[in-house]
Motif scaffolding. Structure first.
Motif, PDB file in Angstrom:
ATOM      1  N   ALA A   1     -49.551  17.512 -11.147  1.00 53.91           N
ATOM      2  CA  ALA A   1     -49.380  18.490 -10.064  1.00 53.91           C
ATOM      3  C   ALA A   1     -50.018  17.920  -8.800  1.00 53.91           C
ATOM      4  O   ALA A   1     -51.150  17.451  -8.827  1.00 53.91           O
ATOM      5  CB  ALA A   1     -50.067  19.801 -10.433  1.00 53.91           C
ATOM      6  N   VAL A   2     -49.240  17.900  -7.724  1.00 50.84           N
ATOM      7  CA  VAL A   2     -49.779  17.491  -6.428  1.00 50.84           C
ATOM      8  C   VAL A   2     -49.771  18.756  -5.574  1.00 50.84           C
ATOM      9  O   VAL A   2     -48.710  19.283  -5.285  1.00 50.84           O
ATOM     10  CB  VAL A   2     -48.853  16.419  -5.797  1.00 50.84           C
TER      11      VAL A   2
ATOM     12  N   ILE B   1     -41.575   8.901  -0.989  1.00 48.52           N
ATOM     13  CA  ILE B   1     -42.277  10.048  -0.383  1.00 48.52           C
ATOM     14  C   ILE B   1     -43.112   9.525   0.772  1.00 48.52           C
ATOM     15  O   ILE B   1     -43.789   8.493   0.635  1.00 48.52           O
ATOM     16  CB  ILE B   1     -43.172  10.750  -1.434  1.00 48.52           C
ATOM     17  N   GLU B   2     -43.023  10.181   1.914  1.00 43.37           N
ATOM     18  CA  GLU B   2     -43.805   9.769   3.084  1.00 43.37           C
ATOM     19  C   GLU B   2     -44.869  10.829   3.349  1.00 43.37           C
ATOM     20  O   GLU B   2     -44.552  11.984   3.627  1.00 43.37           O
ATOM     21  CB  GLU B   2     -42.902   9.616   4.306  1.00 43.37           C
ATOM     22  N   ASP B   3     -46.135  10.431   3.192  1.00 40.71           N
ATOM     23  CA  ASP B   3     -47.217  11.424   3.295  1.00 40.71           C
ATOM     24  C   ASP B   3     -47.502  11.841   4.717  1.00 40.71           C
ATOM     25  O   ASP B   3     -47.974  12.945   4.954  1.00 40.71           O
ATOM     26  CB  ASP B   3     -48.502  10.858   2.659  1.00 40.71           C
ATOM     27  N   ASP B   4     -47.229  10.925   5.677  1.00 39.43           N
ATOM     28  CA  ASP B   4     -47.636  11.279   7.045  1.00 39.43           C
ATOM     29  C   ASP B   4     -46.527  10.916   8.038  1.00 39.43           C
ATOM     30  O   ASP B   4     -46.688   9.978   8.826  1.00 39.43           O
ATOM     31  CB  ASP B   4     -48.941  10.521   7.372  1.00 39.43           C
ATOM     32  N   PRO B   5     -45.404  11.642   7.982  1.00 38.83           N
ATOM     33  CA  PRO B   5     -44.272  11.290   8.852  1.00 38.83           C
ATOM     34  C   PRO B   5     -44.556  11.677  10.297  1.00 38.83           C
ATOM     35  O   PRO B   5     -45.454  12.476  10.566  1.00 38.83           O
ATOM     36  CB  PRO B   5     -43.137  12.141   8.280  1.00 38.83           C
ATOM     37  N   PRO B   6     -43.777  11.146  11.232  1.00 38.98           N
ATOM     38  CA  PRO B   6     -43.883  11.619  12.619  1.00 38.98           C
ATOM     39  C   PRO B   6     -43.710  13.141  12.624  1.00 38.98           C
ATOM     40  O   PRO B   6     -42.880  13.672  11.884  1.00 38.98           O
ATOM     41  CB  PRO B   6     -42.717  10.929  13.323  1.00 38.98           C
TER      42      PRO B   6
ATOM     43  N   ASP C   1     -41.531  15.317   2.355  1.00 38.04           N
ATOM     44  CA  ASP C   1     -40.936  14.391   3.319  1.00 38.04           C
ATOM     45  C   ASP C   1     -40.544  13.101   2.607  1.00 38.04           C
ATOM     46  O   ASP C   1     -41.387  12.464   1.979  1.00 38.04           O
ATOM     47  CB  ASP C   1     -41.932  14.074   4.446  1.00 38.04           C
ATOM     48  N   LEU C   2     -39.265  12.763   2.689  1.00 39.78           N
ATOM     49  CA  LEU C   2     -38.756  11.551   2.051  1.00 39.78           C
ATOM     50  C   LEU C   2     -38.300  10.569   3.123  1.00 39.78           C
ATOM     51  O   LEU C   2     -37.940  10.951   4.239  1.00 39.78           O
ATOM     52  CB  LEU C   2     -37.584  11.896   1.120  1.00 39.78           C
ATOM     53  N   LEU C   3     -38.294   9.284   2.752  1.00 35.53           N
ATOM     54  CA  LEU C   3     -37.945   8.213   3.693  1.00 35.53           C
ATOM     55  C   LEU C   3     -37.000   7.225   3.023  1.00 35.53           C
ATOM     56  O   LEU C   3     -37.178   6.873   1.840  1.00 35.53           O
ATOM     57  CB  LEU C   3     -39.230   7.474   4.113  1.00 35.53           C
ATOM     58  N   LEU C   4     -35.975   6.814   3.787  1.00 37.68           N
ATOM     59  CA  LEU C   4     -35.063   5.755   3.314  1.00 37.68           C
ATOM     60  C   LEU C   4     -34.933   4.704   4.414  1.00 37.68           C
ATOM     61  O   LEU C   4     -34.693   5.052   5.574  1.00 37.68           O
ATOM     62  CB  LEU C   4     -33.677   6.331   2.992  1.00 37.68           C
TER      63      LEU C   4
END
Ligand code: TA6
Length: 317
Positions: A6-7, A101-106, A120-123
């Motif tokens: 669990a996060v 998974i991007e923990d600290d997106p713009p 938040d996901l990143l490709l």
């Protein structure tokens, strides 16, 4: 199903788990018991349930859950193209890739986080992608579940290389319906559409709601911000509100095409309808450093709701 670590997010709960292929999934929950499940394979939303645990998205019982093929159903990200032929897959490669998974997106607007459970996901393009589509991009996808159970998806595509590029896009959204013959779509009346069953020829929709008696595969052009899918039998209306996405794809394969798809049950066309917020007719072009944003919010409301309530000016982001 694999182990679940669990996060916990201080605003709401999200849980990291794995599917039987060992691919990460994120489960978003809200305090009322609604949930959404996102796979890092394709950034695909594979489940969206209301606070009574009812599944609102269609997924085929014959879906092939094996990368790189996109699972049949849910909401898949179609990028950098939708419905074209050529060197890329028909609906682009984004839905076949593993996202991170991007923990600290713009940052987004504060309202995009307040009271929401989100991921938040990143490709970014892999080497093999650049061979077929030689453009440097960053694709950020935020999937959120709001406290009212609405599902929000925000796509941000940035051009990070030295030359402009163009793309088309769709949130390929499979709604679960009780019986397609009891469903109508409101908000697309009188619009022009491209008919994929007639070599993308342009037609004009007549003045009343769209109903379904046979295969439909159309791209409605310059559509309003709000579209409603009314499931008469279930007394449920799906409301789609969108921004940056001028077009709407409406697709039901009906009987013959259902039988021709190996990952789709012969009778399943009766329980689904694709209504996709999209940008197809006019490609989106980004100069170096430019970013495009495409937002969609989905709500499932009791069918006492009618199209008069589709207030196009209602701010919902
Ligand atoms: O317009 C929707 C559409 O392009 C249909 O022609 C059909 O191909 C559908 O998408 C399904 O596409 P998929 O790649 O998900 O099998």
């Amino acid at each position: 199903m694999g182990h679940s670590a669990a996060v916990w997010d201080h605003r709401a709960s999200l849980e990291l788990t794995k599917d039987w292929n060992g691919i990460d999934q994120v489960v978003l929950r809200n305090p009322q018991g609604a949930s959404a499940r996102v796979s890092l394979h394709g950034g695909q939303v594979i489940s969206w349930r209301n606070d009574r645990g009812e599944e609102l998205l269609f997924t085929s019982s014959k879906a092939i859950l094996k990368p790189p093929k996109a699972m049949r159903g849910g909401i898949s990200i179609c990028f950098p193209q939708f419905g074209n032929c050529g060197s890329l897959e028909q609906h682009g490669f984004a839905r076949s890739k593993i996202w991170t998974i991007e923990d600290d997106p713009p940052p987004l607007h504060p309202n995009d986080s307040l009271g929401k459970s989100f991921i938040d996901l990143l490709l970014k393009p892999a080497e093999e992608d650049l061979k077929f589509w030689p453009h440097g991009f960053e694709f950020r996808l935020r999937v959120s579940l709001a406290s009212d159970g609405n599902l929000i998806m925000i796509s941000r595509v940035r051009n990070i290389n030295g030359k402009p590029f163009s793309f088309s896009f769709a949130y390929h959204t499979h709604f679960s319906v009780s019986d397609i013959s009891e469903v109508r779509v409101e908000g697309l009346e009188t619009l022009d559409y491209l008919d994929n069953l007639c070599q993308k020829e342009r037609f004009t929709e007549q003045g009343d709601a769209i109903t379904f008696e046979s295969e439909v595969d159309r791209v409605y052009l310059s559509s309003p911000r709000c579209v409603a899918v009314l499931d008469h039998e279930r007394k449920r209306t799906y409301v789609m509100r969108k921004e940056g996405l001028p077009d709407v794809v409406v697709w039901n394969p009906w009987e013959k095409k259902s039988k021709a798809m190996t990952d789709f049950g012969d009778e399943e066309y009766k329980q689904m309808l694709c209504v996709d917020a999209a940008a197809i007719e006019k490609n989106i072009t980004l100069k170096p450093g430019e970013e495009w944003t495409g937002r969609v919010e989905l709500a499932a409301v009791p069918s006492s709701f009618c199209s008069d309530d589709l207030d196009p000016h209602l701010n919902f982001f």
